[in-house]
Scaffold this motif. Structure first.
Motif, PDB file in Angstrom:
ATOM      1  N   ILE A  51     -55.275  95.853  51.034  1.00 54.98           N
ATOM      2  CA  ILE A  51     -55.816  96.460  52.144  1.00 54.98           C
ATOM      3  C   ILE A  51     -56.776  95.419  52.920  1.00 54.98           C
ATOM      4  CG2 ILE A  51     -55.662  98.611  51.742  1.00 54.98           C
ATOM      5  CD1 ILE A  51     -58.758  98.655  51.041  1.00 54.98           C
ATOM      6  N   CYS A  52     -57.162  94.158  52.127  1.00 58.60           N
ATOM      7  CA  CYS A  52     -57.814  93.208  52.637  1.00 58.60           C
ATOM      8  C   CYS A  52     -57.189  92.329  54.015  1.00 58.60           C
ATOM      9  CB  CYS A  52     -57.871  92.072  51.693  1.00 58.60           C
ATOM     10  SG  CYS A  52     -59.053  90.584  52.134  1.00 58.60           S
ATOM     11  N   PRO A  53     -58.090  92.180  54.963  1.00 57.83           N
ATOM     12  CA  PRO A  53     -57.612  91.394  56.096  1.00 57.83           C
ATOM     13  C   PRO A  53     -56.887  90.040  55.905  1.00 57.83           C
ATOM     14  CG  PRO A  53     -59.960  92.375  56.676  1.00 57.83           C
ATOM     15  CD  PRO A  53     -59.525  92.653  55.088  1.00 57.83           C
ATOM     16  N   ASN A  54     -57.530  89.412  55.056  1.00 54.10           N
ATOM     17  CA  ASN A  54     -56.635  88.090  54.610  1.00 54.10           C
ATOM     18  C   ASN A  54     -55.100  88.377  54.172  1.00 54.10           C
ATOM     19  OD1 ASN A  54     -58.008  85.764  55.197  1.00 54.10           O
ATOM     20  ND2 ASN A  54     -59.294  86.061  53.372  1.00 54.10           N
ATOM     21  N   TYR A  55     -55.165  89.683  53.335  1.00 49.91           N
ATOM     22  CA  TYR A  55     -54.004  89.721  52.675  1.00 49.91           C
ATOM     23  C   TYR A  55     -52.851  90.129  53.807  1.00 49.91           C
ATOM     24  CZ  TYR A  55     -50.714  91.669  49.169  1.00 49.91           C
ATOM     25  OH  TYR A  55     -49.573  91.727  48.128  1.00 49.91           O
ATOM     26  N   LYS A  56     -53.179  91.148  54.541  1.00 48.92           N
ATOM     27  CA  LYS A  56     -52.441  91.631  55.887  1.00 48.92           C
ATOM     28  C   LYS A  56     -51.893  90.574  56.883  1.00 48.92           C
ATOM     29  CE  LYS A  56     -53.754  96.322  55.516  1.00 48.92           C
ATOM     30  NZ  LYS A  56     -54.080  97.580  56.361  1.00 48.92           N
ATOM     31  N   ALA A  57     -53.064  89.979  57.157  1.00 49.02           N
ATOM     32  CA  ALA A  57     -52.643  88.770  58.059  1.00 49.02           C
ATOM     33  C   ALA A  57     -51.654  87.677  57.847  1.00 49.02           C
ATOM     34  CB  ALA A  57     -54.213  88.082  58.728  1.00 49.02           C
ATOM     35  N   HIS A  58     -51.656  87.411  56.585  1.00 40.12           N
ATOM     36  CA  HIS A  58     -50.868  86.193  56.085  1.00 40.12           C
ATOM     37  C   HIS A  58     -49.540  86.771  55.493  1.00 40.12           C
ATOM     38  CE1 HIS A  58     -54.802  84.443  56.469  1.00 40.12           C
ATOM     39  NE2 HIS A  58     -54.237  83.397  57.016  1.00 40.12           N
ATOM     40  N   SER A  59     -49.495  88.164  55.299  1.00 39.89           N
ATOM     41  CA  SER A  59     -48.306  88.706  54.595  1.00 39.89           C
ATOM     42  C   SER A  59     -48.104  88.248  53.118  1.00 39.89           C
ATOM     43  CB  SER A  59     -47.132  88.499  55.362  1.00 39.89           C
ATOM     44  OG  SER A  59     -47.254  89.113  56.898  1.00 39.89           O
ATOM     45  N   LEU A  60     -49.436  88.321  52.447  1.00 37.71           N
ATOM     46  CA  LEU A  60     -49.389  87.760  51.109  1.00 37.71           C
ATOM     47  C   LEU A  60     -48.442  88.273  50.072  1.00 37.71           C
ATOM     48  CD1 LEU A  60     -53.023  86.690  50.847  1.00 37.71           C
ATOM     49  CD2 LEU A  60     -51.096  85.234  51.738  1.00 37.71           C
ATOM     50  N   GLU A  61     -48.092  89.679  50.242  1.00 38.89           N
ATOM     51  CA  GLU A  61     -46.994  90.211  49.594  1.00 38.89           C
ATOM     52  C   GLU A  61     -45.831  89.635  49.400  1.00 38.89           C
ATOM     53  OE1 GLU A  61     -45.940  91.866  53.641  1.00 38.89           O
ATOM     54  OE2 GLU A  61     -47.950  91.441  52.407  1.00 38.89           O
ATOM     55  N   LYS A  62     -45.233  88.425  50.465  1.00 40.97           N
ATOM     56  CA  LYS A  62     -44.192  87.696  50.203  1.00 40.97           C
ATOM     57  C   LYS A  62     -44.001  86.344  49.400  1.00 40.97           C
ATOM     58  CE  LYS A  62     -43.083  89.594  54.954  1.00 40.97           C
ATOM     59  NZ  LYS A  62     -42.823  89.049  56.381  1.00 40.97           N
ATOM     60  N   GLY A  90     -54.709  82.189  40.840  1.00 40.11           N
ATOM     61  CA  GLY A  90     -54.465  81.112  41.631  1.00 40.11           C
ATOM     62  C   GLY A  90     -54.410  81.759  43.073  1.00 40.11           C
ATOM     63  N   ASN A  91     -54.561  80.715  44.038  1.00 40.14           N
ATOM     64  CA  ASN A  91     -54.535  81.156  45.376  1.00 40.14           C
ATOM     65  C   ASN A  91     -52.941  81.362  45.639  1.00 40.14           C
ATOM     66  OD1 ASN A  91     -53.807  78.376  45.306  1.00 40.14           O
ATOM     67  ND2 ASN A  91     -54.527  78.184  47.435  1.00 40.14           N
ATOM     68  N   SER A  92     -52.675  81.914  46.832  1.00 38.66           N
ATOM     69  CA  SER A  92     -51.360  82.269  47.282  1.00 38.66           C
ATOM     70  C   SER A  92     -50.685  80.879  47.882  1.00 38.66           C
ATOM     71  CB  SER A  92     -51.303  83.215  48.377  1.00 38.66           C
ATOM     72  OG  SER A  92     -50.267  83.436  49.000  1.00 38.66           O
ATOM     73  N   SER A  93     -49.248  81.095  47.521  1.00 36.22           N
ATOM     74  CA  SER A  93     -48.493  79.850  47.972  1.00 36.22           C
ATOM     75  C   SER A  93     -48.164  79.682  49.541  1.00 36.22           C
ATOM     76  CB  SER A  93     -47.296  79.829  47.221  1.00 36.22           C
ATOM     77  OG  SER A  93     -46.282  80.959  47.440  1.00 36.22           O
ATOM     78  N   CYS A  94     -48.687  80.803  49.893  1.00 37.80           N
ATOM     79  CA  CYS A  94     -48.546  80.974  51.600  1.00 37.80           C
ATOM     80  C   CYS A  94     -49.074  79.623  52.353  1.00 37.80           C
ATOM     81  CB  CYS A  94     -49.087  82.301  51.948  1.00 37.80           C
ATOM     82  SG  CYS A  94     -49.028  82.392  53.930  1.00 37.80           S
ATOM     83  N   PRO A  95     -48.116  78.966  53.311  1.00 34.97           N
ATOM     84  CA  PRO A  95     -48.475  78.016  53.869  1.00 34.97           C
ATOM     85  C   PRO A  95     -49.429  78.285  55.075  1.00 34.97           C
ATOM     86  CG  PRO A  95     -46.314  78.582  54.489  1.00 34.97           C
ATOM     87  CD  PRO A  95     -46.861  79.497  53.411  1.00 34.97           C
ATOM     88  N   ASP A  96     -50.419  77.613  55.463  1.00 38.28           N
ATOM     89  CA  ASP A  96     -51.246  77.638  56.697  1.00 38.28           C
ATOM     90  C   ASP A  96     -52.211  78.968  56.449  1.00 38.28           C
ATOM     91  OD1 ASP A  96     -50.284  75.522  57.909  1.00 38.28           O
ATOM     92  OD2 ASP A  96     -48.474  76.467  58.443  1.00 38.28           O
ATOM     93  N   LYS A  97     -52.725  79.162  55.172  1.00 39.60           N
ATOM     94  CA  LYS A  97     -53.833  80.164  55.130  1.00 39.60           C
ATOM     95  C   LYS A  97     -55.132  79.684  55.796  1.00 39.60           C
ATOM     96  CE  LYS A  97     -53.289  79.802  50.730  1.00 39.60           C
ATOM     97  NZ  LYS A  97     -52.524  78.861  50.345  1.00 39.60           N
ATOM     98  N   LYS A  98     -55.849  80.691  56.242  1.00 38.28           N
ATOM     99  CA  LYS A  98     -57.212  80.564  56.647  1.00 38.28           C
ATOM    100  C   LYS A  98     -57.951  81.645  56.422  1.00 38.28           C
ATOM    101  CE  LYS A  98     -56.559  81.917  61.495  1.00 38.28           C
ATOM    102  NZ  LYS A  98     -56.326  81.533  62.755  1.00 38.28           N
ATOM    103  N   GLU A  99     -59.106  81.542  56.390  1.00 41.79           N
ATOM    104  CA  GLU A  99     -60.226  82.564  55.967  1.00 41.79           C
ATOM    105  C   GLU A  99     -60.338  83.748  56.963  1.00 41.79           C
ATOM    106  OE1 GLU A  99     -63.495  80.960  54.550  1.00 41.79           O
ATOM    107  OE2 GLU A  99     -62.630  80.071  52.718  1.00 41.79           O
ATOM    108  N   ILE A 100     -60.139  84.817  56.967  1.00 42.72           N
ATOM    109  CA  ILE A 100     -60.236  85.891  58.253  1.00 42.72           C
ATOM    110  C   ILE A 100     -61.474  86.634  57.893  1.00 42.72           C
ATOM    111  CG2 ILE A 100     -59.311  87.454  59.340  1.00 42.72           C
ATOM    112  CD1 ILE A 100     -56.482  86.193  58.948  1.00 42.72           C
ATOM    113  N   ARG A 101     -61.309  87.392  56.654  1.00 38.62           N
ATOM    114  CA  ARG A 101     -62.256  88.284  56.328  1.00 38.62           C
ATOM    115  C   ARG A 101     -61.951  88.814  54.851  1.00 38.62           C
ATOM    116  NH1 ARG A 101     -62.964  93.679  58.921  1.00 38.62           N
ATOM    117  NH2 ARG A 101     -63.910  94.543  57.104  1.00 38.62           N
ATOM    118  N   CYS A 102     -62.668  88.974  53.710  1.00 39.71           N
ATOM    119  CA  CYS A 102     -62.525  88.911  52.499  1.00 39.71           C
ATOM    120  C   CYS A 102     -63.100  90.378  51.923  1.00 39.71           C
ATOM    121  CB  CYS A 102     -63.148  87.653  51.938  1.00 39.71           C
ATOM    122  SG  CYS A 102     -63.072  87.589  50.270  1.00 39.71           S
TER     123      CYS A 102
END
Length: 81
Positions: A25-36, A47-59
């Motif tokens: 439910i975290c804003p970072n998770y949702k905005a970057h579609s980290l489930e993918k 460790g951090n997600s392999s998602c490219p171009d991540k940025k801190e939104i809210r945690c």
């Protein structure tokens, strides 16, 4: 950032269940579609997600039971850890 030699939570199903209550439910998770991208959860242990171009939104890390139990610091484990 935490010291990588201490306080790292174990990668267990119990911790993953706790993690899902916060990360999914975290804003970072949702905005970057980290489930993918791998890892999809428990970033503080895996460790951090392999998602490219991540940025801190809210945690939501600081509100997580695992964060408190293991005396973790900072947050944004999905992006910067």
């Amino acid at each position: 950032m935490i010291n990588p030699t201490k306080n790292i939570p174990e990668d267990t199903e119990e911790n993953r269940e706790i993690c899902r209550k916060y990360c999914t439910i975290c804003p970072n998770y949702k905005a970057h579609s980290l489930e993918k991208y791998q890892p999809t959860e428990l970033f503080c242990a895996r460790g951090n997600s392999s998602c490219p171009d991540k940025k801190e939104i809210r945690c939501f890390c600081t509100g997580c039971e695992i964060f408190a139990k293991h005396h973790l610091r900072v947050g944004y484990f999905c992006v910067t850890y």
